[in-house]
Design an enzyme around this catalytic site. Structure first.
Site, PDB file in Angstrom:
ATOM      1  N   LEU A 266      -5.212 -50.573 -66.046  1.00 30.87           N
ATOM      2  CA  LEU A 266      -3.817 -50.172 -65.808  1.00 30.87           C
ATOM      3  C   LEU A 266      -3.023 -50.110 -67.108  1.00 30.87           C
ATOM      4  CD1 LEU A 266      -2.930 -52.191 -62.587  1.00 30.87           C
ATOM      5  CD2 LEU A 266      -3.147 -49.709 -62.808  1.00 30.87           C
TER       6      LEU A 266
ATOM      7  N   GLU B 107       1.152 -44.912 -61.356  1.00 37.87           N
ATOM      8  CA  GLU B 107       0.709 -46.001 -62.247  1.00 37.87           C
ATOM      9  C   GLU B 107       1.718 -47.152 -62.236  1.00 37.87           C
ATOM     10  OE1 GLU B 107      -2.190 -46.092 -63.260  1.00 37.87           O
ATOM     11  OE2 GLU B 107      -2.799 -43.997 -63.133  1.00 37.87           O
TER      12      GLU B 107
HETATM   13  C1  FAD Z   1       1.120 -37.899 -57.787  1.00 34.30           C
HETATM   14  C2  FAD Z   1       0.589 -39.295 -57.596  1.00 34.30           C
HETATM   15  C3  FAD Z   1      -0.689 -39.625 -58.039  1.00 34.30           C
HETATM   16  C4  FAD Z   1      -1.208 -40.901 -57.838  1.00 34.30           C
HETATM   17  N1  FAD Z   1      -2.501 -41.171 -58.206  1.00 34.30           N
HETATM   18  C5  FAD Z   1      -3.044 -42.373 -57.908  1.00 34.30           C
HETATM   19  C6  FAD Z   1      -4.433 -42.643 -58.187  1.00 34.30           C
HETATM   20  O1  FAD Z   1      -5.164 -41.773 -58.674  1.00 34.30           O
HETATM   21  N2  FAD Z   1      -4.931 -43.862 -57.884  1.00 34.30           N
HETATM   22  C7  FAD Z   1      -4.165 -44.824 -57.313  1.00 34.30           C
HETATM   23  O2  FAD Z   1      -4.672 -45.928 -57.054  1.00 34.30           O
HETATM   24  N3  FAD Z   1      -2.863 -44.602 -57.026  1.00 34.30           N
HETATM   25  C8  FAD Z   1      -2.283 -43.402 -57.309  1.00 34.30           C
HETATM   26  N4  FAD Z   1      -0.956 -43.160 -57.009  1.00 34.30           N
HETATM   27  C9  FAD Z   1      -0.193 -44.214 -56.309  1.00 34.30           C
HETATM   28  C10 FAD Z   1       0.969 -44.741 -57.149  1.00 34.30           C
HETATM   29  O3  FAD Z   1       0.509 -45.622 -58.143  1.00 34.30           O
HETATM   30  C11 FAD Z   1       1.976 -45.387 -56.188  1.00 34.30           C
HETATM   31  O4  FAD Z   1       2.532 -44.350 -55.389  1.00 34.30           O
HETATM   32  C12 FAD Z   1       3.065 -46.113 -56.938  1.00 34.30           C
HETATM   33  O5  FAD Z   1       2.557 -47.243 -57.633  1.00 34.30           O
HETATM   34  C13 FAD Z   1       4.177 -46.571 -55.999  1.00 34.30           C
HETATM   35  O6  FAD Z   1       3.667 -47.232 -54.895  1.00 34.30           O
HETATM   36  P1  FAD Z   1       4.161 -46.798 -53.446  1.00 34.30           P
HETATM   37  O7  FAD Z   1       4.115 -45.300 -53.360  1.00 34.30           O
HETATM   38  O8  FAD Z   1       3.361 -47.595 -52.469  1.00 34.30           O
HETATM   39  O9  FAD Z   1       5.682 -47.201 -53.414  1.00 34.30           O
HETATM   40  P2  FAD Z   1       6.299 -48.556 -52.822  1.00 34.30           P
HETATM   41  O10 FAD Z   1       5.571 -49.742 -53.355  1.00 34.30           O
HETATM   42  O11 FAD Z   1       6.421 -48.411 -51.341  1.00 34.30           O
HETATM   43  O12 FAD Z   1       7.731 -48.520 -53.492  1.00 34.30           O
HETATM   44  C14 FAD Z   1       8.838 -47.813 -52.932  1.00 34.30           C
HETATM   45  C15 FAD Z   1      10.075 -48.199 -53.738  1.00 34.30           C
HETATM   46  O13 FAD Z   1      10.327 -49.600 -53.607  1.00 34.30           O
HETATM   47  C16 FAD Z   1      10.377 -50.214 -54.877  1.00 34.30           C
HETATM   48  N5  FAD Z   1       9.782 -51.557 -54.831  1.00 34.30           N
HETATM   49  C17 FAD Z   1       8.624 -51.929 -54.223  1.00 34.30           C
HETATM   50  N6  FAD Z   1       8.404 -53.249 -54.401  1.00 34.30           N
HETATM   51  C18 FAD Z   1       9.446 -53.712 -55.144  1.00 34.30           C
HETATM   52  C19 FAD Z   1       9.797 -54.999 -55.644  1.00 34.30           C
HETATM   53  N7  FAD Z   1       9.033 -56.086 -55.460  1.00 34.30           N
HETATM   54  N8  FAD Z   1      10.940 -55.112 -56.350  1.00 34.30           N
HETATM   55  C20 FAD Z   1      11.741 -54.018 -56.576  1.00 34.30           C
HETATM   56  N9  FAD Z   1      11.460 -52.794 -56.119  1.00 34.30           N
HETATM   57  C21 FAD Z   1      10.326 -52.633 -55.423  1.00 34.30           C
HETATM   58  C22 FAD Z   1       9.543 -49.303 -55.785  1.00 34.30           C
HETATM   59  O14 FAD Z   1       9.896 -49.470 -57.161  1.00 34.30           O
HETATM   60  C23 FAD Z   1       9.919 -47.933 -55.243  1.00 34.30           C
HETATM   61  O15 FAD Z   1      11.129 -47.514 -55.797  1.00 34.30           O
HETATM   62  C24 FAD Z   1      -0.409 -41.880 -57.222  1.00 34.30           C
HETATM   63  C25 FAD Z   1       0.889 -41.554 -56.794  1.00 34.30           C
HETATM   64  C26 FAD Z   1       1.394 -40.282 -56.985  1.00 34.30           C
HETATM   65  C27 FAD Z   1       2.787 -39.977 -56.500  1.00 34.30           C
END
Ligand code: FAD
Length: 244
Positions: A99, A223
């Protein structure tokens, strides 16, 4: 949460992974899963097309980074031989090494995205005439262009310095989180100003800036989101974890 349970020389994986890049077409995936026995994260090589219980649904209708196909992976009692377990990945700390480098790479990508948007907006402002003059001659347009190049220069300085730290073996998780958060948030500002300079043409794909604008949204989130990067930086500067 994807789990791994050992059964003799085989591991049984269960769970889901969303947004996995290239998952709809690739032959092999690396699945990170938490071992229910010791609660540590371990990595497994899974053959996508021949392993029973492994399925991928393509995520449709993305508006950002459309060049990459993303998939939603489901693992239902997927059996993987012990020889397919990554022998050097035995904890979340090992995963975090991956990461660190991917987050640092996104800092570079977002700086490139901002540069692309800036160059397109500068060219457009020099060619677009209003009131008989190129809009680049107006003070308020120059103010936006100056802010954009300031953001880009600051981002470049940061990531080049971090490249030096990496070469010296000193790049930390917090450094990578800091540059990911900073460069993607500055990119977000920069692409918005570029889109503004193009007026109505800023929302048309033909002029490139709309693509940079959309792509930046993915860079800002994947990421690890902006907030999560800041929590990693916050932990490093206070010594207190706000998330574990
Ligand atoms: C185009 C794209 C490509 C990707 N490619 C990959 C890949 O190849 N492999 C892989 O494993 N993943 C991949 N991802 C996943 C990506 O890493 C996650 O979407 C990202 O880390 C956010 O997680 P989530 O979507 O579950 O959002 P959530 O965790 O649901 O977050 C939603 C919102 O809540 C906020 N939030 C959540 N928890 C907290 C906290 N404790 N305190 C404050 N704020 C918080 C977040 O900052 C965000 O604003 C990809 C995502 C995208 C969009």
């Amino acid at each position: 949460m994807t789990t791994a349970k050992r059964d003799g020389d085989t591991w049984i994986l269960n769970g889901e992974k969303r947004w996995i890049g290239n998952a709809p077409w690739c032959d092999v995936s690396i699945i990170w899963a938490r071992d229910v026995a010791d609660n540590q994260v371990k990595g497994f090589i899974v053959e996508n097309k021949t392993t029973p219980g492994f399925s991928v649904d393509k995520i449709e209708n993305k508006v950002a980074l459309k060049v990459v196909q993303n998939g939603h992976i489901t693992l239902k009692d997927v059996r993987v031989p012990e020889e397919n377990r990554l022998q050097g990945g035995n904890s979340f700390r090992d995963t975090a090494r991956v990461l660190k480098m991917t987050r640092y790479a996104v800092a570079w990508m977002s700086t490139g995205c901002a540069m692309g948007a800036y160059e397109a907006a500068l060219k457009y402002s020099q060619e677009r005439l209003q009131f008989g003059k190129p809009i680049a001659s107006f003070q308020l347009i120059q103010d936006l262009l100056a802010r954009m190049i300031e953001n880009i220069t600051a981002s470049q300085c940061l990531i080049v310095r971090q490249a030096q730290l990496h070469a010296e073996g000193k790049l930390s998780d917090a450094h990578a989180a800091l540059s990911k958060a900073f460069c993607t948030s500055k990119c977000r500002e920069t692409v918005a100003w570029a889109r503004e300079i193009l007026g109505g043409n800023g929302i048309v794909a033909d002029y490139k800036v709309a693509r940079f604008f959309n792509d930046c949204e993915a860079l800002y989130t994947y990421e690890g989101t902006f907030q999560m990067q800041n929590l990693i930086v916050g932990k490093a500067i206070t010594g207190l974890s706000a998330f574990l």
